[in-house]
Design a protein around this motif. Structure first.
Motif, PDB file in Angstrom:
ATOM      1  N   GLN A 124       1.005  -1.201  -0.033  1.00 30.84           N
ATOM      2  CA  GLN A 124      -0.051   0.024  -0.077  1.00 30.84           C
ATOM      3  C   GLN A 124       0.773   1.277  -0.077  1.00 30.84           C
ATOM      4  OE1 GLN A 124      -2.828  -0.613   3.330  1.00 30.84           O
ATOM      5  NE2 GLN A 124      -4.260  -1.509   1.851  1.00 30.84           N
TER       6      GLN A 124
ATOM      7  N   VAL B 105       2.065  -4.584   3.614  1.00 32.53           N
ATOM      8  CA  VAL B 105       1.193  -4.895   4.807  1.00 32.53           C
ATOM      9  C   VAL B 105       1.020  -6.267   4.721  1.00 32.53           C
ATOM     10  CG1 VAL B 105      -0.812  -4.450   5.912  1.00 32.53           C
ATOM     11  CG2 VAL B 105       0.320  -2.474   4.606  1.00 32.53           C
TER      12      VAL B 105
ATOM     13  N   LEU C 177      -3.876  -8.315   4.895  1.00 33.24           N
ATOM     14  CA  LEU C 177      -5.179  -7.260   4.551  1.00 33.24           C
ATOM     15  C   LEU C 177      -6.448  -8.028   4.557  1.00 33.24           C
ATOM     16  CD1 LEU C 177      -3.417  -5.078   1.902  1.00 33.24           C
ATOM     17  CD2 LEU C 177      -4.059  -4.409   4.081  1.00 33.24           C
TER      18      LEU C 177
ATOM     19  N   TYR D 204     -10.874  -9.646   8.578  1.00 36.87           N
ATOM     20  CA  TYR D 204      -9.669  -9.039   7.953  1.00 36.87           C
ATOM     21  C   TYR D 204     -10.227  -7.372   7.907  1.00 36.87           C
ATOM     22  CZ  TYR D 204      -9.167 -13.571   6.216  1.00 36.87           C
ATOM     23  OH  TYR D 204      -9.110 -14.805   5.948  1.00 36.87           O
TER      24      TYR D 204
ATOM     25  N   ARG E 294      -9.476  -5.182  10.398  1.00 33.06           N
ATOM     26  CA  ARG E 294      -8.765  -4.614  11.460  1.00 33.06           C
ATOM     27  C   ARG E 294      -9.468  -3.422  12.335  1.00 33.06           C
ATOM     28  NH1 ARG E 294      -4.112  -2.897   7.273  1.00 33.06           N
ATOM     29  NH2 ARG E 294      -5.655  -2.488   6.041  1.00 33.06           N
TER      30      ARG E 294
ATOM     31  N   ASP F 145      -2.695  -4.945  -3.805  1.00 35.22           N
ATOM     32  CA  ASP F 145      -3.957  -5.605  -3.354  1.00 35.22           C
ATOM     33  C   ASP F 145      -5.061  -5.083  -4.047  1.00 35.22           C
ATOM     34  OD1 ASP F 145      -3.240  -3.407  -1.521  1.00 35.22           O
ATOM     35  OD2 ASP F 145      -5.438  -3.435  -1.172  1.00 35.22           O
TER      36      ASP F 145
END
Length: 479
Positions: free
Chosen positions: A80, A85, A88, A114, A116, A246
């Motif tokens: 990112q 990362v 994700l 996922y 977070r 991603d």
């Protein structure tokens, strides 16, 4: 087929359980239909009037579960803004399964493994933007995800302000990303990396299944599809805004419509994402970023594919695969059938002229599509017509070497250069009305998006230059 007859397959669940997490949706409060897309319904053999069935809102809201549905969220990693990362995944998307090769996914369905620190929700503005733009891109000939429908609700969520929660149902031939491969590479789970590659080849590159060199050829085709996709973006004037690994599709599709924009006045350095303070994902940097992302994919695939062979393909990407794809797109926009060495200079000079002319990108090419030697229409739309005049001298000389007649060229260009693209100010108007319970503009833009090359007299004003006060709108990732 009615909604009650829908039957899903969940082939992704044949992979190891680390690839996904079984996730139940969290329904929105008091959901209601904003829009249903009958053209997309046909792709899964769903009746065109299914939007009138109460089960449709329930399907998007997760309270109607068709046969074969096993809701899950996918695991992946990603770079990112250039920083890796390690975990994700689908933080607000839930996969229902596939029908006719289309994987259906609801975005905004609540928290997942996922999420977070996120709430797993999507706001009405961002959902409308994704719903409309994915359809617009399809009708412009750009490989993309599709959108079946969108619902709103009374659920309150906090973004830059209090918003209402929404869910958009997205469809794609694949939701696998570059970052999915990165996840298993960085955790050194090479057996799972190989399983993922086999799965993707079966799903998106089936002609390679029995090829002894299928892994390398798979990488080569990803490179080529990506080159063509980015060339199409550049030719159209589309800025993605968040080209993290991603958000890069392994199938060569446009996915994850966050802060995006269609160019207003041509600006090579235009940045549409407020978060992108250094312009990493500016319009002009998209080809370079796509190369960088492909190098990250090559690194992830290095345990199963020879590094030197992949690097050679990457070198080819920068040297001629992408440049050739872009030149081909631009020659089509200019109505050029022959491919001459001088075309590179013609296109280079055009890009420079557009940068200095302060001219609406889409309007310029649509006006040029009618070009018959009379230059005043092009002068009239540019703030600095002198640079347009100088470039037209080159263009006239180049056209003299073409074989099609003027009407043939004009017709070809009118079917290549859209009259209508969805600009941010149009989308904002639809969003503002929708937030007050009026969804007519959503339907209007969905109709316009489906007819980008047609003459639509009642919507002529949408083909004009973007009003000055609405140019170069910059959005955040939560917009």
């Amino acid at each position: 087929m009615t909604l009650n007859n829908l039957k899903f397959q969940t082939t992704y669940l044949s992979l190891d359980s680390e690839f996904y997490d079984m996730t139940d949706p969290t329904p929105l409060d008091d959901p209601y239909l904003i829009s249903f897309n009958p053209k997309v319904a046909k792709l899964i053999d769903l009746d065109g009037d299914s939007g009138d069935d109460p089960h449709f809102v329930a399907l998007l809201n997760g309270t109607f579960i068709p046969e074969g549905t096993r809701p899950f969220s996918m695991c992946y990693a990603g770079h990112q803004f250039g920083h890796y990362v390690p975990r994700l995944g689908d933080g607000r998307a839930i996969n229902l399964g596939s029908i006719n090769g289309w994987h259906l996914q609801t975005k905004g369905s609540g928290e997942t493994r996922y999420s977070r620190t996120s709430d797993g929700r999507a706001a009405v503005p961002s959902s409308i933007r994704e719903y409309l733009m994915s359809e617009a891109m399809h009708h412009l000939g750009i490989p993309t995800t599709r959108a079946l429908g969108i619902i709103g609700s009374q659920t309150k969520i906090l973004r830059n302000q209090i918003e209402r929660g929404a869910i958009v149902m997205r469809m794609s031939p694949s939701w696998v990303r570059f970052g999915t491969f990165e996840y298993f590479y960085y955790f050194k789970e090479y057996d799972k990396l190989k399983s993922l590659t086999d799965y993707v080849i079966t799903e998106s590159y089936p002609h390679l299944q029995n090829d002894e060199d299928r892994y390398f050829k798979f990488f080569c085709e990803v490179v080529e599809r990506t080159a063509k996709l980015i060339a199409q973006w550049q030719g159209l004037g589309f800025c993605h805004g968040v080209m993290n690994t991603d958000n890069m599709s392994i199938a060569g599709l446009t996915i994850d419509y966050g802060p995006y924009a269609m160019l207003d006045d041509y600006d090579y350095g235009f940045v549409c994402n407020k978060t992108d303070r250094i312009g990493r994902y500016s319009y002009g940097e998209q080809p370079n970023v796509s190369y960088w992302n492909l190098t990250m994919l090559a690194k992830a695939l290095s345990p199963i594919i020879d590094k030197e062979k992949m690097q050679k393909k990457l070198d080819d990407y920068g040297n001629f695969i992408y440049p050739d794809a872009y030149i081909d797109i631009m020659c089509q926009k200019l109505g050029l059938v022959l491919r001459l060495d001088e075309d590179v200079e013609l296109i280079t000079e055009l890009v420079g002229a557009l940068q200095d002319a302060y001219v609406d990108y889409t309007l310029f090419f649509r006006t040029l599509s009618h070009y018959d030697g009379e230059r005043m229409p092009l002068y009239d739309i540019a703030m600095n017509p002198v640079v347009i005049h100088n470039w037209l001298d080159l263009y006239d000389a180049r056209l003299s070497k073409e074989t099609p007649t003027q009407p043939e060229r004009q017709n070809a260009m009118l079917n290549t250069n859209p009259k209508y693209v969805l600009k941010n100010y149009m989308l904002q108007e639809a969003i503002t009305l929708a937030e007050h319970g009026n969804y007519s503009m959503v339907e209007t833009l969905l109709h316009i998006a489906s007819h980008p090359y047609d003459e639509l007299p009642e919507f002529e004003h949408f083909a004009n230059e973007t009003p000055e006060e609405h140019k170069n709108i910059c959005l955040s990732c939560s917009s």
